[in-house]
Design a protein around this motif. Structure first.
Motif, PDB file in Angstrom:
ATOM      1  N   SER A 188      13.754  -9.307 -31.566  1.00 33.12           N
ATOM      2  CA  SER A 188      13.247  -9.977 -32.758  1.00 33.12           C
ATOM      3  C   SER A 188      12.875 -11.419 -32.428  1.00 33.12           C
ATOM      4  O   SER A 188      13.569 -12.093 -31.668  1.00 33.12           O
ATOM      5  N   GLY A 189      11.774 -11.876 -32.987  1.00 31.43           N
ATOM      6  CA  GLY A 189      11.327 -13.246 -32.754  1.00 31.43           C
ATOM      7  C   GLY A 189      10.496 -13.427 -31.501  1.00 31.43           C
ATOM      8  O   GLY A 189      10.044 -14.530 -31.211  1.00 31.43           O
ATOM      9  N   THR A 190      10.265 -12.339 -30.770  1.00 34.88           N
ATOM     10  CA  THR A 190       9.427 -12.426 -29.573  1.00 34.88           C
ATOM     11  C   THR A 190       8.019 -11.928 -29.893  1.00 34.88           C
ATOM     12  O   THR A 190       7.792 -11.285 -30.928  1.00 34.88           O
ATOM     13  N   TYR A 191       7.101 -12.189 -28.988  1.00 30.05           N
ATOM     14  CA  TYR A 191       5.740 -11.686 -29.130  1.00 30.05           C
ATOM     15  C   TYR A 191       5.761 -10.164 -29.259  1.00 30.05           C
ATOM     16  O   TYR A 191       5.004  -9.593 -30.048  1.00 30.05           O
ATOM     17  N   ALA A 192       6.633  -9.495 -28.496  1.00 29.50           N
ATOM     18  CA  ALA A 192       6.675  -8.029 -28.501  1.00 29.50           C
ATOM     19  C   ALA A 192       6.997  -7.493 -29.899  1.00 29.50           C
ATOM     20  O   ALA A 192       6.302  -6.612 -30.408  1.00 29.50           O
ATOM     21  N   TYR A 242       6.016   2.810 -20.717  1.00 25.02           N
ATOM     22  CA  TYR A 242       7.459   2.983 -20.838  1.00 25.02           C
ATOM     23  C   TYR A 242       7.878   4.118 -19.915  1.00 25.02           C
ATOM     24  O   TYR A 242       7.313   5.208 -19.954  1.00 25.02           O
ATOM     25  N   GLY A 243       8.868   3.862 -19.077  1.00 23.34           N
ATOM     26  CA  GLY A 243       9.405   4.886 -18.184  1.00 23.34           C
ATOM     27  C   GLY A 243      10.850   4.576 -17.854  1.00 23.34           C
ATOM     28  O   GLY A 243      11.454   3.665 -18.436  1.00 23.34           O
ATOM     29  N   PRO A 244      11.440   5.310 -16.903  1.00 26.36           N
ATOM     30  CA  PRO A 244      12.857   5.131 -16.578  1.00 26.36           C
ATOM     31  C   PRO A 244      13.250   3.706 -16.192  1.00 26.36           C
ATOM     32  O   PRO A 244      14.314   3.233 -16.598  1.00 26.36           O
ATOM     33  N   THR A 245      12.412   3.006 -15.463  1.00 29.88           N
ATOM     34  CA  THR A 245      12.755   1.639 -15.060  1.00 29.88           C
ATOM     35  C   THR A 245      12.794   0.708 -16.260  1.00 29.88           C
ATOM     36  O   THR A 245      13.723  -0.089 -16.410  1.00 29.88           O
ATOM     37  N   THR A 246      11.818   0.813 -17.137  1.00 32.71           N
ATOM     38  CA  THR A 246      11.794   0.002 -18.351  1.00 32.71           C
ATOM     39  C   THR A 246      12.999   0.348 -19.225  1.00 32.71           C
ATOM     40  O   THR A 246      13.690  -0.539 -19.732  1.00 32.71           O
ATOM     41  N   ASN A 293       8.066 -10.566 -19.341  1.00 37.66           N
ATOM     42  CA  ASN A 293       8.789 -11.753 -19.783  1.00 37.66           C
ATOM     43  C   ASN A 293      10.289 -11.589 -19.996  1.00 37.66           C
ATOM     44  O   ASN A 293      11.000 -12.592 -20.102  1.00 37.66           O
ATOM     45  N   ARG A 294      10.774 -10.354 -20.084  1.00 35.27           N
ATOM     46  CA  ARG A 294      12.206 -10.159 -20.333  1.00 35.27           C
ATOM     47  C   ARG A 294      12.863  -9.183 -19.352  1.00 35.27           C
ATOM     48  O   ARG A 294      14.040  -9.298 -19.064  1.00 35.27           O
ATOM     49  N   GLY A 305       0.084   2.907 -29.651  1.00 33.55           N
ATOM     50  CA  GLY A 305      -1.259   2.336 -29.646  1.00 33.55           C
ATOM     51  C   GLY A 305      -1.293   1.004 -28.928  1.00 33.55           C
ATOM     52  O   GLY A 305      -0.370   0.651 -28.185  1.00 33.55           O
ATOM     53  N   THR A 306      -2.328   0.228 -29.182  1.00 32.04           N
ATOM     54  CA  THR A 306      -2.507  -1.039 -28.473  1.00 32.04           C
ATOM     55  C   THR A 306      -1.372  -2.022 -28.741  1.00 32.04           C
ATOM     56  O   THR A 306      -0.965  -2.755 -27.843  1.00 32.04           O
ATOM     57  N   GLY A 307      -0.834  -2.031 -29.965  1.00 27.42           N
ATOM     58  CA  GLY A 307       0.273  -2.931 -30.266  1.00 27.42           C
ATOM     59  C   GLY A 307       1.506  -2.622 -29.442  1.00 27.42           C
ATOM     60  O   GLY A 307       2.172  -3.521 -28.912  1.00 27.42           O
ATOM     61  N   THR A 308       1.820  -1.350 -29.295  1.00 27.25           N
ATOM     62  CA  THR A 308       2.989  -0.953 -28.507  1.00 27.25           C
ATOM     63  C   THR A 308       2.739  -1.187 -27.025  1.00 27.25           C
ATOM     64  O   THR A 308       3.625  -1.671 -26.314  1.00 27.25           O
ATOM     65  N   VAL A 309       1.540  -0.882 -26.553  1.00 25.13           N
ATOM     66  CA  VAL A 309       1.205  -1.160 -25.148  1.00 25.13           C
ATOM     67  C   VAL A 309       1.381  -2.654 -24.869  1.00 25.13           C
ATOM     68  O   VAL A 309       2.030  -3.043 -23.885  1.00 25.13           O
ATOM     69  N   ASP A 310       0.825  -3.501 -25.737  1.00 22.28           N
ATOM     70  CA  ASP A 310       0.944  -4.953 -25.562  1.00 22.28           C
ATOM     71  C   ASP A 310       2.400  -5.400 -25.589  1.00 22.28           C
ATOM     72  O   ASP A 310       2.824  -6.239 -24.793  1.00 22.28           O
ATOM     73  N   ALA A 311       3.184  -4.847 -26.530  1.00 26.60           N
ATOM     74  CA  ALA A 311       4.589  -5.228 -26.661  1.00 26.60           C
ATOM     75  C   ALA A 311       5.385  -4.843 -25.424  1.00 26.60           C
ATOM     76  O   ALA A 311       6.164  -5.643 -24.896  1.00 26.60           O
ATOM     77  N   VAL A 312       5.194  -3.636 -24.940  1.00 28.13           N
ATOM     78  CA  VAL A 312       5.917  -3.180 -23.752  1.00 28.13           C
ATOM     79  C   VAL A 312       5.501  -4.002 -22.536  1.00 28.13           C
ATOM     80  O   VAL A 312       6.352  -4.434 -21.751  1.00 28.13           O
ATOM     81  N   GLU A 313       4.218  -4.253 -22.402  1.00 26.52           N
ATOM     82  CA  GLU A 313       3.739  -5.058 -21.275  1.00 26.52           C
ATOM     83  C   GLU A 313       4.341  -6.469 -21.316  1.00 26.52           C
ATOM     84  O   GLU A 313       4.773  -7.003 -20.293  1.00 26.52           O
ATOM     85  N   TRP A 314       4.397  -7.070 -22.505  1.00 22.51           N
ATOM     86  CA  TRP A 314       4.974  -8.407 -22.632  1.00 22.51           C
ATOM     87  C   TRP A 314       6.459  -8.385 -22.268  1.00 22.51           C
ATOM     88  O   TRP A 314       6.939  -9.264 -21.548  1.00 22.51           O
ATOM     89  N   LEU A 315       7.187  -7.396 -22.771  1.00 19.84           N
ATOM     90  CA  LEU A 315       8.612  -7.291 -22.436  1.00 19.84           C
ATOM     91  C   LEU A 315       8.820  -7.130 -20.939  1.00 19.84           C
ATOM     92  O   LEU A 315       9.702  -7.759 -20.350  1.00 19.84           O
ATOM     93  N   GLN A 316       8.027  -6.257 -20.336  1.00 21.68           N
ATOM     94  CA  GLN A 316       8.161  -6.026 -18.898  1.00 21.68           C
ATOM     95  C   GLN A 316       7.969  -7.321 -18.117  1.00 21.68           C
ATOM     96  O   GLN A 316       8.732  -7.607 -17.195  1.00 21.68           O
TER      97      GLN A 316
END
Length: 160
Positions: A86-90, A128-132, A118-119, A105-116
């Motif tokens: 919460s409170g992050t770009y993702a 999203y896969g086993p490493t994530t 930046n966090r 969709g694009t929002g989830t792709v962007d969120a997962v990419e940002w998390l990968q």
């Protein structure tokens, strides 16, 4: 002349293989797309559980990317991002593109990419896969055995 043509063809072939989206798909083919969500415990608290994307017959080893994954699996991922980041770009990106709607969709792709990036400290590809999964925080819920009510406790990185 023939050597130049063969060299050029080899270069194009190599470039095509390195940049091909098929390479990513083949890497995930061993897991298959997440087609369900399961409740898992960390073994520490009997009445607590985490809801995590999964694949029938393959456990938690599955993947999701643009327009893949069942509604339940994608919702579990989206809910985890909204609650635990919460409170992050993702989290903001998922909220802005429909919330936990079950569509990768694009929002989830962007969120997962940002998390990968930046966090989580893993390759930022939006997939999203086993490493994530192993690096993510997941919401821990408590189900009261007396009345069945469910309460969000906190986000953890459980050992599963």
């Amino acid at each position: 002349m023939r050597i130049g043509v063969l060299g050029g063809a080899a270069l194009l072939l190599a470039a095509g293989l390195n940049a091909s989206p098929v390479m990513t798909t083949q890497a995930h083919a061993a897991y298959g797309p997440c087609n369900t969500a399961v409740k898992r415990t960390d073994g520490l608290a009997v009445n607590n559980y985490y809801t995590v994307p999964a694949r029938t017959g393959n456990g938690l080893n599955c993947y999701m990317q643009w327009q893949t994954g069942s509604v339940n699996a994608v919702k579990a991922l989206q809910t985890a991002i909204i609650r635990c980041y919460s409170g992050t770009y993702a989290a903001d990106r998922i909220r802005a593109t429909g919330g936990a709607d079950g569509t990768y969709g694009t929002g989830t792709v962007d969120a997962v990419e940002w998390l990968q990036a930046n966090r989580l400290g893993v390759s930022a590809d939006g997939v999203y896969g086993p490493t994530t999964r192993q690096k993510m925080l997941w919401p821990d819920y408590y189900r009261d055995p007396d009345d069945g009510s469910v309460q969000f406790i906190m986000c953890y990185n459980p050992p599963f």
